[in-house]
Design a protein around this motif. Sequence first.
Motif, PDB file in Angstrom:
ATOM      1  N   GLY A   1       8.350  17.089  12.179  1.00 44.30           N
ATOM      2  CA  GLY A   1       7.518  17.101  10.984  1.00 44.30           C
ATOM      3  C   GLY A   1       6.076  17.463  11.297  1.00 44.30           C
ATOM      4  N   VAL A   2       5.396  18.007  10.297  1.00 41.14           N
ATOM      5  CA  VAL A   2       3.967  18.299  10.475  1.00 41.14           C
ATOM      6  C   VAL A   2       3.118  17.075  10.121  1.00 41.14           C
ATOM      7  CG1 VAL A   2       4.279  20.757  10.004  1.00 41.14           C
ATOM      8  CG2 VAL A   2       3.627  19.218   8.131  1.00 41.14           C
ATOM      9  N   GLY A   3       3.743  16.069   9.497  1.00 38.91           N
ATOM     10  CA  GLY A   3       3.028  14.828   9.223  1.00 38.91           C
ATOM     11  C   GLY A   3       2.617  14.599   7.790  1.00 38.91           C
ATOM     12  N   THR A   4       3.108  15.423   6.872  1.00 39.83           N
ATOM     13  CA  THR A   4       2.768  15.193   5.464  1.00 39.83           C
ATOM     14  C   THR A   4       3.556  14.005   4.922  1.00 39.83           C
ATOM     15  OG1 THR A   4       2.689  16.221   3.273  1.00 39.83           O
ATOM     16  CG2 THR A   4       4.532  16.826   4.681  1.00 39.83           C
ATOM     17  N   ASP A   5       2.908  13.196   4.090  1.00 41.15           N
ATOM     18  CA  ASP A   5       3.602  12.021   3.564  1.00 41.15           C
ATOM     19  C   ASP A   5       3.197  11.681   2.128  1.00 41.15           C
ATOM     20  OD1 ASP A   5       1.064  11.085   3.972  1.00 41.15           O
ATOM     21  OD2 ASP A   5       1.614   9.507   5.396  1.00 41.15           O
ATOM     22  N   VAL A   6       2.732  12.685   1.373  1.00 41.18           N
ATOM     23  CA  VAL A   6       2.349  12.455  -0.021  1.00 41.18           C
ATOM     24  C   VAL A   6       3.118  13.414  -0.929  1.00 41.18           C
ATOM     25  CG1 VAL A   6       0.473  12.480  -1.713  1.00 41.18           C
ATOM     26  CG2 VAL A   6       0.053  11.632   0.612  1.00 41.18           C
ATOM     27  N   TRP A   7       3.906  12.849  -1.807  1.00 40.39           N
ATOM     28  CA  TRP A   7       4.710  13.618  -2.767  1.00 40.39           C
ATOM     29  C   TRP A   7       3.807  14.185  -3.862  1.00 40.39           C
ATOM     30  CZ3 TRP A   7       6.218  13.522  -7.943  1.00 40.39           C
ATOM     31  CH2 TRP A   7       7.431  14.161  -8.271  1.00 40.39           C
ATOM     32  N   ASN A   8       4.062  15.441  -4.247  1.00 38.87           N
ATOM     33  CA  ASN A   8       3.288  16.103  -5.293  1.00 38.87           C
ATOM     34  C   ASN A   8       4.077  16.152  -6.601  1.00 38.87           C
ATOM     35  OD1 ASN A   8       0.757  17.627  -3.915  1.00 38.87           O
ATOM     36  ND2 ASN A   8       2.479  17.530  -2.489  1.00 38.87           N
TER      37      ASN A   8
ATOM     38  N   SER B   1       0.831  -1.199   0.000  1.00 38.03           N
ATOM     39  CA  SER B   1       0.000   0.000   0.000  1.00 38.03           C
ATOM     40  C   SER B   1       0.864   1.247   0.000  1.00 38.03           C
ATOM     41  CB  SER B   1      -0.912   0.022   1.230  1.00 38.03           C
ATOM     42  OG  SER B   1      -0.152   0.230   2.406  1.00 38.03           O
ATOM     43  N   GLU B   2       0.244   2.382  -0.304  1.00 44.15           N
ATOM     44  CA  GLU B   2       0.955   3.652  -0.347  1.00 44.15           C
ATOM     45  C   GLU B   2       1.474   4.046   1.027  1.00 44.15           C
ATOM     46  OE1 GLU B   2       1.473   5.774  -3.248  1.00 44.15           O
ATOM     47  OE2 GLU B   2       1.104   3.744  -3.991  1.00 44.15           O
ATOM     48  N   SER B   3       0.789   3.627   2.084  1.00 38.85           N
ATOM     49  CA  SER B   3       1.149   4.057   3.435  1.00 38.85           C
ATOM     50  C   SER B   3       2.097   3.105   4.148  1.00 38.85           C
ATOM     51  CB  SER B   3      -0.117   4.225   4.284  1.00 38.85           C
ATOM     52  OG  SER B   3      -0.839   2.998   4.349  1.00 38.85           O
ATOM     53  N   GLU B   4       2.410   1.978   3.495  1.00 37.72           N
ATOM     54  CA  GLU B   4       3.303   1.007   4.128  1.00 37.72           C
ATOM     55  C   GLU B   4       4.752   1.465   3.999  1.00 37.72           C
ATOM     56  OE1 GLU B   4       4.532  -3.740   3.755  1.00 37.72           O
ATOM     57  OE2 GLU B   4       2.776  -2.952   2.697  1.00 37.72           O
ATOM     58  N   SER B   5       5.507   1.330   5.068  1.00 36.70           N
ATOM     59  CA  SER B   5       6.900   1.767   5.078  1.00 36.70           C
ATOM     60  C   SER B   5       7.832   0.675   4.565  1.00 36.70           C
ATOM     61  CB  SER B   5       7.320   2.173   6.496  1.00 36.70           C
ATOM     62  OG  SER B   5       6.577   3.290   6.953  1.00 36.70           O
ATOM     63  N   PHE B   6       8.961   1.100   4.029  1.00 34.83           N
ATOM     64  CA  PHE B   6      10.008   0.172   3.598  1.00 34.83           C
ATOM     65  C   PHE B   6      11.354   0.807   3.914  1.00 34.83           C
ATOM     66  CE2 PHE B   6       9.006   2.881  -0.023  1.00 34.83           C
ATOM     67  CZ  PHE B   6      10.256   3.335  -0.413  1.00 34.83           C
ATOM     68  N   ILE B   7      12.370  -0.013   3.998  1.00 34.16           N
ATOM     69  CA  ILE B   7      13.728   0.474   4.245  1.00 34.16           C
ATOM     70  C   ILE B   7      14.398   0.752   2.903  1.00 34.16           C
ATOM     71  CG2 ILE B   7      16.008  -0.141   5.150  1.00 34.16           C
ATOM     72  CD1 ILE B   7      14.624  -1.813   7.271  1.00 34.16           C
ATOM     73  N   VAL B   8      15.058   1.890   2.798  1.00 37.84           N
ATOM     74  CA  VAL B   8      15.844   2.203   1.604  1.00 37.84           C
ATOM     75  C   VAL B   8      17.186   1.489   1.768  1.00 37.84           C
ATOM     76  CG1 VAL B   8      16.797   4.019   0.152  1.00 37.84           C
ATOM     77  CG2 VAL B   8      14.706   4.457   1.479  1.00 37.84           C
ATOM     78  N   PRO B   9      17.439   0.461   0.969  1.00 36.45           N
ATOM     79  CA  PRO B   9      18.583  -0.424   1.241  1.00 36.45           C
ATOM     80  C   PRO B   9      19.930   0.172   0.843  1.00 36.45           C
ATOM     81  CG  PRO B   9      17.418  -1.133  -0.738  1.00 36.45           C
ATOM     82  CD  PRO B   9      16.619  -0.012  -0.165  1.00 36.45           C
ATOM     83  N   GLY B  10      20.977  -0.345   1.508  1.00 33.99           N
ATOM     84  CA  GLY B  10      22.340  -0.045   1.107  1.00 33.99           C
ATOM     85  C   GLY B  10      22.905   1.260   1.617  1.00 33.99           C
ATOM     86  N   LEU B  11      22.144   2.014   2.410  1.00 34.04           N
ATOM     87  CA  LEU B  11      22.591   3.324   2.864  1.00 34.04           C
ATOM     88  C   LEU B  11      23.329   3.236   4.198  1.00 34.04           C
ATOM     89  CD1 LEU B  11      19.394   5.436   2.048  1.00 34.04           C
ATOM     90  CD2 LEU B  11      21.456   5.139   0.648  1.00 34.04           C
ATOM     91  N   PRO B  12      24.095   4.252   4.547  1.00 33.38           N
ATOM     92  CA  PRO B  12      24.806   4.243   5.827  1.00 33.38           C
ATOM     93  C   PRO B  12      23.885   4.215   7.039  1.00 33.38           C
ATOM     94  CG  PRO B  12      25.765   5.869   4.331  1.00 33.38           C
ATOM     95  CD  PRO B  12      24.512   5.386   3.684  1.00 33.38           C
ATOM     96  N   ASP B  13      22.646   4.707   6.905  1.00 35.80           N
ATOM     97  CA  ASP B  13      21.689   4.710   8.009  1.00 35.80           C
ATOM     98  C   ASP B  13      20.448   3.904   7.642  1.00 35.80           C
ATOM     99  OD1 ASP B  13      22.838   6.670  10.050  1.00 35.80           O
ATOM    100  OD2 ASP B  13      22.912   7.854   8.210  1.00 35.80           O
ATOM    101  N   ASN B  14      19.703   3.535   8.658  1.00 35.26           N
ATOM    102  CA  ASN B  14      18.458   2.800   8.460  1.00 35.26           C
ATOM    103  C   ASN B  14      17.342   3.810   8.191  1.00 35.26           C
ATOM    104  OD1 ASN B  14      16.569   0.772   8.344  1.00 35.26           O
ATOM    105  ND2 ASN B  14      16.447   0.475  10.560  1.00 35.26           N
TER     106      ASN B  14
END
Length: 473
Positions: A393-400, A165-178
């Motif tokens: 954050g103010v809580g926005t999570d939708v890219w325009n 779903s659009e609201s489900e989180s995922f990890i961006v792999p391979g980066l120095p941080d989680n």
Amino acid sequence: MVTDLHVVFIPSPAPGHMIPLVQAARVFAARGFRCTIITTVHNALTFQTSIDRDINIGYPITVRTINFPASEVGLPVGIESFGACTTEEMETALSRGVQLLQAPMEQLVRDVAPDCIFSDMFATWTVDLAEELKIPRLLFYVNNFIYHSMSHSLKVHAPYANVKSESESFIVPGLPDNITMKRSQVSHMFLTKTRTGDMMKDVRESEKRSYGLVHNTFYEIEPAYADYFKKITGMKIWHIGPLFQFVNDGGALEKNSSLTWLDDQKPKSVIYVCFGSMVRFPEAQITEIALALEESKKPFVWVVRKKGNEGVGGLPEGFVERMVTENKGLIITGWASQVEILQHPSVGGFMTHCGWNSVLEAVTAGVPLMTWPLYADQFYNEKLVELLGIGVGVGTDVWNPTSDIISPIIGKHDILKAIKLLTGRSTIAENIMQNSKELAVKAKKAVEEGGSSLNGLNALINELKHVKLNTKP
């Protein structure tokens, strides 16, 4: 001391791109390079005063202008920047005009016969011209390293494809941080074919053929990502920001008498609200922001765009009058000197769209952030703010997809919650303030003697001086 090296600077017609690139030209001119900025007539007017000041103190810098084909693309005379566009249709027309400018700009570059081209990322045609002229082309990125690192990971691994779903989180792999994201926060160019995606593909192709990359950031704000990006590209890379720290345009705040309002406010009490030069909120969102600011009972400076010639739509009835008569807030509908506002001692928080220039300016001033990313690289910048612990954050999570904001309205309660959290006396607020202060010290040291950005600038200058620039036919 003037060198015999001539660098031509090619900006893109958007404030967030043009301002730092012009600053780069002024920095080079201050170090003796002959510098030529090529742009359109009305865009040149936005920074000509600064250039004239530099010329008056002996810096070898000039501006060459080209007439924008306004009538050919159906735009009013004077609309030559994306910051001046009030509709998506105007932005499309401006893009057509920019394409028509390529041929005359190419010829002007040939005529001035530079030794190097310092080019904004979107002026991808300059890499072909540089190869034709047998001179180096430096690609200038207005973004930071974490944006490029995250973009690389998203492109290579496509982790967003594995969520349901659009609201489900995922990890961006391979980066120095989680780092986690939601699919709704990911730029559309990763999810489907878009015009922006095609443009960025061209940018990446031109990147590979460039002599090197220049970034308006500093090492200490994102050391792990500076190292990571250099490793995955294997290219010559210089970080020389925050560029505005190298140029001194002092006095801008004093020139605007209305901003003396800040002098009468208590230290660290004012909330500064600005979403950049291009954001077009629906009126319903303007209403919620106004209601939150009034209910917060915090003094504020709000830079808000007019809706064409109609003024600012969406403000509650009597809002402006109450703010003025009760001295609660300052509403600015024109240009504002953001660097000076943020550096004013009365400013204690910044509600921002997380444009990278805005983040850098706040970081340097030690002002904590209320993050409200909307489009472009802003959600990636917010991730860096989170890692640094310098905002909420103010809580926005939708890219325009464009600067016409269509994401869900953020209600006054969520906005007010962020204001109260940042301006309160909780442990969270105190930690954010302390982190902001410490990072501001690092930002200032970066451009001082021995600092990472001054070292990067000197290394870049020495590189250009030692490049064999006399191989032109």
